[in-house]
Design an enzyme around this catalytic site. Structure first.
Site, PDB file in Angstrom:
ATOM      1  CG  HIS A   1      53.561  74.747  58.661  1.00  0.00           C
ATOM      2  ND1 HIS A   1      52.671  75.048  59.666  1.00  0.00           N
ATOM      3  CD2 HIS A   1      54.686  75.453  58.939  1.00  0.00           C
ATOM      4  CE1 HIS A   1      53.228  75.899  60.501  1.00  0.00           C
ATOM      5  NE2 HIS A   1      54.450  76.166  60.092  1.00  0.00           N
TER       6      HIS A   1
ATOM      7  CD  GLU B   1      58.560  73.326  59.701  1.00  0.00           C
ATOM      8  OE1 GLU B   1      58.744  73.847  60.828  1.00  0.00           O
ATOM      9  OE2 GLU B   1      58.154  73.980  58.717  1.00  0.00           O
ATOM     10  CG  HIS B   2      55.178  73.093  63.811  1.00  0.00           C
ATOM     11  ND1 HIS B   2      54.908  73.935  64.863  1.00  0.00           N
ATOM     12  CD2 HIS B   2      55.438  73.881  62.752  1.00  0.00           C
ATOM     13  CE1 HIS B   2      54.978  75.188  64.437  1.00  0.00           C
ATOM     14  NE2 HIS B   2      55.294  75.186  63.162  1.00  0.00           N
TER      15      HIS B   2
ATOM     16  CD  GLU C   1      54.197  78.967  62.124  1.00  0.00           C
ATOM     17  OE1 GLU C   1      53.914  77.868  62.653  1.00  0.00           O
ATOM     18  OE2 GLU C   1      55.115  79.093  61.292  1.00  0.00           O
TER      19      GLU C   1
END
Lengths: 421, 427
Positions: free
Chosen positions: B67, B70-71, B143
């Site tokens: 994740h 991905e950022h 997040e």
């Protein structure tokens, strides 16, 4: 795609004939002016109507019937749109071509049954059904209150104007639920059928004349209505200095909500400039707020602004840490001021326009989006797509600045999370 | 290009595999304006232990690295902002990470060629620095906190954690605040070089396109780039997941109005040679739908008794060797409900009419899906991740589900490995 409107008197029929979809989608809207005292009973009415009907006395029976109609998708919504409360009953089902002959009429009549043939006992809603609907509504209201984003936003608008329709709760109020009984609910139901303004929208590969005939034969409303009034809420008072309020909450993150009132807009500003302004400020991951608050300062994961055009409100939401409230507010206000001073690129305006046009093109790919497009024309006097694509190009730097001048920050609310990990 | 047809929904699938191993799937749909492009790597939150490209020894990377990566793909060496690029062209770009994969995607009716090329270049030109990795930690921390404030999410996460013993699907996709703070740019490059090789990725394009044109753009773009030769399959750790659950019961406290319950059932699916994994998944979905779905007798009875007000809900989670079915409810008497669920689930008494009605619903859903380019695209991705290929005969598959088979399948199923988690309001 061909659009036909039949203003048959007691209601309007809008038929959009297109071969784009394998489905037929239908939306029936009931609307009337918002009255605060009616909100709870109105919400409860929607709940009880869509739970069961005379033919399908339990929700289980009802859902089994939906599956037998080849998975007809029944849904409902209730919204406070400007000065109006709008109830929608929706059905989406496969075109007969993919199922069997006769399903079109059966599916339409199914939705009509939900509205016109509730499970009555002695001419009233059943006590047991009302009890269930009440329990569900109480649960929905309680769940919402425990959703920090939802709660923070509803607190913010209440601080802004507790007596104004933009702060009313579409789900009504727990303390009023006890006052509702089968008698007054049935009375209210009849009032809705009698006096709400009704529009029926249908889209799919259908024969308009056939649809119109089915509706006129079976849709049980025959009282002629007045036309609608101004749906836009206009603010009367504007604050010089924003009001700040905080509240503790049992959460990790702090929800910051900033609400601004927008002074009366011209028709053009409402339809076009508002979109451009919001796009530049916080309407996309390429906006000022996203770039500054998230990417430059790493203060948040989510930040965005939106304009509720019917209420003339601009609302900004961000999820941050408690100790960063002041800093975030300062950055947001700075970005808002920069638009006011004209500190933005012409390319920002161009980007917004392209996004506006692409958005319209995408709208035409989805049945309910197309219906929404016709709803906007019917209720809010929005322009045709061809006009919109041309008119958006008339927005320029000066018009964005003029729009920015009409924005008055009113309420800054922080729902403070304090839990540590 | 290989062309095949989706059964009964007037759609064709075009497929090709490029020399560098990248696979391309295209489903043209001329009666819409929009185009949706997804670019997926078979790298998700569960890939935590593997032999990195060029290495010999297995390494372990911090939880949440897929994740995080991905950022960071959105960081460009020339400092250009990808969001600005796409917004200048009126396109929406975004990405998402799941347990099994990471997907980058955009949609736009215009500027297709430019957008597609940009997406390919963006994903295929990583630029990680100590500084930009550090900067992201604050954003991802927010997040994670956002999710930690959502009771339904916490319930799901906790239930999986307690149901699974070893498999990393038990760990939250984004990792934890501790684990993400350990991530370095070296971790990101190791993962990138291993899993973002074209031979571990695929593109799916759905919408108003001409297939040959799409393929040509992708080919031309890929020919410009050099990738190391990938001869061996990526070696990823396998987990010997026990059948028992990790923890049978847990009560946590959070800011909820009404207590929440999740009751999960864990099934080993490696011993059913007569049925494919797909059929087994269909069986579980059908069975749970009939038993606890919104047409179940149980659901109606529970409402009648005011144990629940809103319908029960359920979800399926896939591991390589197990299926987990989780039932969710808001209820004022969670423990009583667990008893009722356990006794209902373990009692096979469904009739064929219900079974056939559910089949009818499955088929309708398949036709509904075919109107929407996002859902067609999503179906293809999920087929590739789960089945290793695109399924085009869904219609036939559903028709071929047999009640007798379902019955015999569930004869050999044990429901004893289950657990539950309750979220109560603060004490």
């Amino acid at each position: 795609m061909k659009y036909t409107k039949y203003p048959v008197g007691p209601y309007n029929i809008h038929i959009i004939n297109t071969d784009k979809f394998k489905t037929v989608s239908m939306k029936i809207n009931f609307r009337r002016k918002i009255i605060k005292e009616e909100l709870t009973i109105r919400r409860l009415l929607v709940e009880i109507l869509t739970e069961s009907s005379r033919k399908y006395p339990t929700q289980r029976d009802l859902i089994i019937a939906l599956e037998d109609l080849y998975n007809l998708k029944l849904s409902q919504s209730i919204k406070l749109d400007g000065t109006y409360s709008v109830i929608s009953f929706m059905a989406q089902f496969l075109n007969e071509k993919y199922t069997e002959k006769g399903m079109l009429e059966k599916s339409i009549l199914f939705l009509f049954d939900i509205i016109f043939d509730p499970d009555f006992e002695n001419g009233k809603f059943k006590e047991s059904n009302l009890k269930k609907a009440k329990n569900r509504l109480i649960e929905i209201i309680k769940e919402n209150e425990k959703d920090p984003t939802f709660y923070a936003n509803s607190r913010m608008v209440k601080i802004m104007g507790a007596k104004e329709p933009y702060s009313f709760s579409v789900n009504g109020y727990i303390e009023e639920i006890d006052n509702i009984n089968t008698t007054n609910l049935t009375k209210y139901y009849k009032q809705v059928l009698h006096s709400d303004i009704v529009d029926i929208f249908i889209i799919g590969n259908v024969d308009p004349k056939n649809i119109k005939a089915i509706i006129q034969k079976n849709f049980g409303i025959n009282t002629i209505k007045k036309q609608g009034e101004n749906p836009f809420y206009e603010h009367q008072k504007f604050r010089k200095r924003a009001r700040k309020q905080k509240e503790d909450y049992d959460s990790y993150q702090t929800k910051l909500v900033i609400g601004a009132k927008i002074a009366p807009l011209t028709d053009f500003e409402r339809k076009y400039v508002a979109f451009v302004y919001n796009f530049i400020l916080g309407g996309s991951p390429d906006s000022k707020l996203f770039r500054t608050v998230r990417e430059q300062h790493s203060l948040c994961y989510s930040i965005s602004s939106r304009i509720r055009i019917l209420q003339n409100l601009l609302i900004i939401n961000a999820g941050i840490d408690k100790e960063n409230i002041e800093k975030t507010v300062r950055l947001i206000r700075k970005e808002m001021n920069s638009i006011l001073k004209g500190i933005f690129e012409d390319s920002d305006i161009e980007k917004a326009k392209i996004n506006f046009k692409n958005f319209l093109q995408e709208t035409m790919d989805d049945p309910y989006s197309i219906i929404r497009y016709y709803v906007e024309q019917e209720y809010y006097n929005f322009d045709l797509i061809e006009t919109r694509i041309k008119k958006i190009d008339e927005v320029d730097r000066q018009k964005v600045i003029e729009f920015a001048k009409k924005i008055h920050v009113d309420t800054i609310f922080a729902l403070e999370g304090g839990k540590s990990k | 290009m290989k062309v095949s047809e989706f059964d009964r929904i007037d759609l064709k699938l075009y497929y090709d595999k490029l020399d560098n191993g990248l696979e391309v799937y295209i489903v043209p749909k001329q009666n819409v304006n929009n185009i949706y492009v997804t670019f997926t790597t078979k790298f998700g939150s569960k890939h935590l232990e593997f032999i990195p490209a060029g290495g010999k020894k297995k390494i372990k990377v911090p939880e949440g690295v897929a994740h995080f990566l991905e950022h960071k793909i959105f960081e460009q060496e020339d400092g250009k902002d990808p969001f600005a690029f796409f917004s200048e062209r009126g396109a929406d770009i975004n990405a998402s990470t799941s347990n099994h994969k990471t997907t980058y995607h955009f949609s736009s009716p215009n500027n297709f060629e430019e957008n597609l090329e940009f997406l390919l270049d963006l994903v295929q030109s990583p630029y990680f620095t100590d500084q930009n990795v550090e900067k992201e930690k604050g954003i991802i921390e927010q997040e994670i906190k956002m999710y930690q404030d959502k009771p339904n999410y916490v319930l799901y996460e906790k239930t999986l954690y307690n149901c699974i013993v070893k498999h990393p699907i038990r760990i939250p996709i984004a990792g934890t605040i501790d684990s993400i703070n350990k991530i370095t740019k070296e971790d990101l490059y190791k993962c990138y070089n291993t899993f973002y090789h074209p031979s571990n990725m695929f593109i799916v394009v759905t919408g108003n396109v001409e297939p040959n044109h799409v393929l040509e753009i992708i080919k031309k773009n890929q020919e410009k780039k050099k990738f190391p030769k990938q001869t061996e399959k990526i070696k990823i750790r396998e987990y010997n997941e026990p059948d028992k659950v990790y923890k049978e019961k847990e009560i946590i406290h959070m800011n909820v109005g009404i207590p929440k319950l999740a009751n999960a059932y864990k099934f080993n699916i490696t011993n059913f040679k007569d049925f494919s994994k797909r059929t087994i998944i269909d069986f579980f979905m059908l069975y749970f739908d009939i038993k606890v779905g919104n047409t179940s007798k149980l659901n109606e009875a529970l409402k009648q008794e005011q144990i629940i007000n809103e319908n029960l809900d359920y979800a399926l989670v896939k591991l390589e060797t197990h299926i987990i079915m989780i039932i969710f409810a808001n209820t004022t008497c969670p423990e009583k409900l667990v008893e009722k669920l356990r006794s209902e689930i373990s009692n096979f008494d469904i009739d064929e009419t219900e079974f056939n009605r559910k089949k009818k619903r499955f088929i309708s859903s398949y036709i509904y899906l075919s109107d929407n380019i996002y859902r067609i695209n999503g179906k293809i991705i999920s087929n590739i991740i789960n089945e290793g290929k695109v399924i085009t005969n869904d219609y036939e598959e559903i028709q071929n589900l047999k009640f007798e088979d379902l019955k015999s399948f569930f004869k050999n199923i044990s429901f004893e490995n289950n657990n539950y988690v309750i979220i109560n309001p603060p004490k």
